[in-house]
Design a protein around this motif. Structure first.
Motif, PDB file in Angstrom:
ATOM      1  N   PRO A  36      22.525  -1.743  -5.228  1.00 55.08           N
ATOM      2  CA  PRO A  36      22.230  -0.693  -4.248  1.00 55.08           C
ATOM      3  C   PRO A  36      23.310   0.379  -4.123  1.00 55.08           C
ATOM      4  O   PRO A  36      23.001   1.509  -3.770  1.00 55.08           O
ATOM      5  N   ARG A  37      24.531   0.061  -4.434  1.00 51.44           N
ATOM      6  CA  ARG A  37      25.602   1.067  -4.358  1.00 51.44           C
ATOM      7  C   ARG A  37      25.386   2.203  -5.345  1.00 51.44           C
ATOM      8  O   ARG A  37      25.921   3.297  -5.164  1.00 51.44           O
ATOM      9  N   SER A  38      24.576   1.955  -6.368  1.00 50.96           N
ATOM     10  CA  SER A  38      24.312   2.997  -7.363  1.00 50.96           C
ATOM     11  C   SER A  38      23.031   3.777  -7.071  1.00 50.96           C
ATOM     12  O   SER A  38      22.686   4.691  -7.809  1.00 50.96           O
ATOM     13  N   TRP A  39      22.322   3.415  -6.003  1.00 53.19           N
ATOM     14  CA  TRP A  39      21.060   4.070  -5.681  1.00 53.19           C
ATOM     15  C   TRP A  39      21.277   5.499  -5.198  1.00 53.19           C
ATOM     16  O   TRP A  39      22.239   5.801  -4.500  1.00 53.19           O
ATOM     17  N   THR A  40      20.316   6.347  -5.528  1.00 52.36           N
ATOM     18  CA  THR A  40      20.316   7.725  -5.031  1.00 52.36           C
ATOM     19  C   THR A  40      19.646   7.768  -3.654  1.00 52.36           C
ATOM     20  O   THR A  40      19.038   6.778  -3.215  1.00 52.36           O
ATOM     21  N   ARG A  41      19.719   8.902  -3.012  1.00 53.17           N
ATOM     22  CA  ARG A  41      19.041   9.085  -1.722  1.00 53.17           C
ATOM     23  C   ARG A  41      17.538   8.837  -1.865  1.00 53.17           C
ATOM     24  O   ARG A  41      16.904   8.205  -1.028  1.00 53.17           O
ATOM     25  N   SER A  42      16.980   9.313  -2.952  1.00 52.47           N
ATOM     26  CA  SER A  42      15.553   9.111  -3.219  1.00 52.47           C
ATOM     27  C   SER A  42      15.230   7.624  -3.388  1.00 52.47           C
ATOM     28  O   SER A  42      14.197   7.152  -2.917  1.00 52.47           O
ATOM     29  N   ASP A  43      16.111   6.890  -4.050  1.00 56.53           N
ATOM     30  CA  ASP A  43      15.915   5.441  -4.213  1.00 56.53           C
ATOM     31  C   ASP A  43      15.907   4.743  -2.854  1.00 56.53           C
ATOM     32  O   ASP A  43      15.079   3.874  -2.597  1.00 56.53           O
ATOM     33  N   TRP A  44      16.831   5.129  -1.992  1.00 58.10           N
ATOM     34  CA  TRP A  44      16.915   4.514  -0.661  1.00 58.10           C
ATOM     35  C   TRP A  44      15.675   4.826   0.167  1.00 58.10           C
ATOM     36  O   TRP A  44      15.150   3.956   0.855  1.00 58.10           O
ATOM     37  N   LEU A  45      15.199   6.074   0.087  1.00 52.81           N
ATOM     38  CA  LEU A  45      13.978   6.428   0.825  1.00 52.81           C
ATOM     39  C   LEU A  45      12.763   5.668   0.298  1.00 52.81           C
ATOM     40  O   LEU A  45      11.929   5.210   1.070  1.00 52.81           O
ATOM     41  N   ALA A  46      12.690   5.531  -1.035  1.00 53.08           N
ATOM     42  CA  ALA A  46      11.577   4.804  -1.640  1.00 53.08           C
ATOM     43  C   ALA A  46      11.595   3.333  -1.238  1.00 53.08           C
ATOM     44  O   ALA A  46      10.566   2.666  -1.257  1.00 53.08           O
ATOM     45  N   ASP A  47      12.749   2.826  -0.857  1.00 50.86           N
ATOM     46  CA  ASP A  47      12.875   1.444  -0.392  1.00 50.86           C
ATOM     47  C   ASP A  47      12.680   1.350   1.120  1.00 50.86           C
ATOM     48  O   ASP A  47      12.028   0.426   1.612  1.00 50.86           O
ATOM     49  N   LEU A  48      13.202   2.307   1.853  1.00 54.76           N
ATOM     50  CA  LEU A  48      13.161   2.275   3.312  1.00 54.76           C
ATOM     51  C   LEU A  48      11.756   2.480   3.874  1.00 54.76           C
ATOM     52  O   LEU A  48      11.314   1.741   4.765  1.00 54.76           O
ATOM     53  N   VAL A  49      11.043   3.469   3.376  1.00 50.81           N
ATOM     54  CA  VAL A  49       9.737   3.820   3.950  1.00 50.81           C
ATOM     55  C   VAL A  49       8.740   2.656   3.879  1.00 50.81           C
ATOM     56  O   VAL A  49       8.122   2.317   4.895  1.00 50.81           O
ATOM     57  N   PRO A  50       8.579   1.989   2.739  1.00 52.94           N
ATOM     58  CA  PRO A  50       7.656   0.843   2.727  1.00 52.94           C
ATOM     59  C   PRO A  50       8.101  -0.291   3.648  1.00 52.94           C
ATOM     60  O   PRO A  50       7.261  -0.974   4.245  1.00 52.94           O
ATOM     61  N   HIS A  51       9.402  -0.492   3.783  1.00 52.37           N
ATOM     62  CA  HIS A  51       9.874  -1.550   4.679  1.00 52.37           C
ATOM     63  C   HIS A  51       9.643  -1.186   6.142  1.00 52.37           C
ATOM     64  O   HIS A  51       9.367  -2.073   6.968  1.00 52.37           O
ATOM     65  N   VAL A 103       0.839  -1.205   0.000  1.00 51.76           N
ATOM     66  CA  VAL A 103       0.000   0.000   0.000  1.00 51.76           C
ATOM     67  C   VAL A 103       0.873   1.255   0.000  1.00 51.76           C
ATOM     68  O   VAL A 103       0.644   2.194  -0.778  1.00 51.76           O
ATOM     69  N   VAL A 104       1.891   1.280   0.849  1.00 54.80           N
ATOM     70  CA  VAL A 104       2.784   2.442   0.904  1.00 54.80           C
ATOM     71  C   VAL A 104       3.529   2.607  -0.425  1.00 54.80           C
ATOM     72  O   VAL A 104       3.690   3.728  -0.914  1.00 54.80           O
ATOM     73  N   SER A 105       3.960   1.510  -1.018  1.00 56.32           N
ATOM     74  CA  SER A 105       4.640   1.587  -2.324  1.00 56.32           C
ATOM     75  C   SER A 105       3.716   2.149  -3.406  1.00 56.32           C
ATOM     76  O   SER A 105       4.126   2.985  -4.210  1.00 56.32           O
ATOM     77  N   TYR A 106       2.464   1.675  -3.415  1.00 61.22           N
ATOM     78  CA  TYR A 106       1.507   2.179  -4.413  1.00 61.22           C
ATOM     79  C   TYR A 106       1.172   3.651  -4.172  1.00 61.22           C
ATOM     80  O   TYR A 106       1.024   4.425  -5.122  1.00 61.22           O
ATOM     81  N   LEU A 107       1.063   4.042  -2.903  1.00 58.17           N
ATOM     82  CA  LEU A 107       0.825   5.464  -2.608  1.00 58.17           C
ATOM     83  C   LEU A 107       2.000   6.325  -3.075  1.00 58.17           C
ATOM     84  O   LEU A 107       1.797   7.437  -3.574  1.00 58.17           O
TER      85      LEU A 107
END
Length: 152
Positions: free
Chosen positions: A120-135, A21-25
């Motif tokens: 993951p070493r190539s991820w941006t800050r935004s990528d990490w947040l988009a992964d962290l928040v749903p988890h 749900v958080v990912s879809y939002l």
């Protein structure tokens, strides 16, 4: 012990729903496309296991179905393992959320990295947040569900 594992699996299922749900939002708010990593992971896993998913169109459809199923399976299994790990102990809520959410994030990202689907070493800050928040949403929902199910 078996009842705890079942409760943990149920908590993991609730956590998986929250994560999705958080990912879809996030997709709605940022107008971003759906991630292709679940489907790519399913395809790569089938390839490594030597499983033929069929002709091109059928294989694409199977990867689209298998990706989310693998995610739910991981979330449910993580909840069951958490239940066996904590037993009757009651860690503080932030610790539970970190163990559950961080554990699922580590398993998910680690498996995708091992399969060569992402780096993951190539991820941006935004990528990490988009992964962290749903988890974190997974961890919180699973923790709340776990405690509710284990109330005595």
């Amino acid at each position: 012990m078996r009842a705890a594992a079942v409760d943990g699996a149920l908590a993991g299922a609730v956590g998986s729903v929250a994560l999705n749900v958080v990912s879809y939002l996030d997709m709605v708010v940022r107008a971003r496309p759906e991630s292709s990593t679940p489907q790519a992971s399913a395809g790569r896993l089938a390839e490594v296991a030597g499983i033929d998913l069929g002709p091109q169109e059928a294989a694409a459809n199977r990867r689209s179905g298998l990706g989310p199923v693998l995610g739910y399976g991981l979330g449910i299994a993580a909840g069951a393992v958490f239940a066996l790990f904590v037993g009757d102990r009651r860690p503080p809520r932030p610790v539970e959320v970190a163990i559950l959410g961080g554990g699922v994030m580590t398993l998910s990202d680690g498996s995708m990295t091992a399969l060569g689907v992402t780096r993951p070493r190539s991820w941006t800050r935004s990528d990490w947040l988009a992964d962290l928040v749903p988890h974190l949403a997974y961890g919180l929902a699973a923790s709340v569900s776990w405690r509710r199910l284990r109330r005595r």
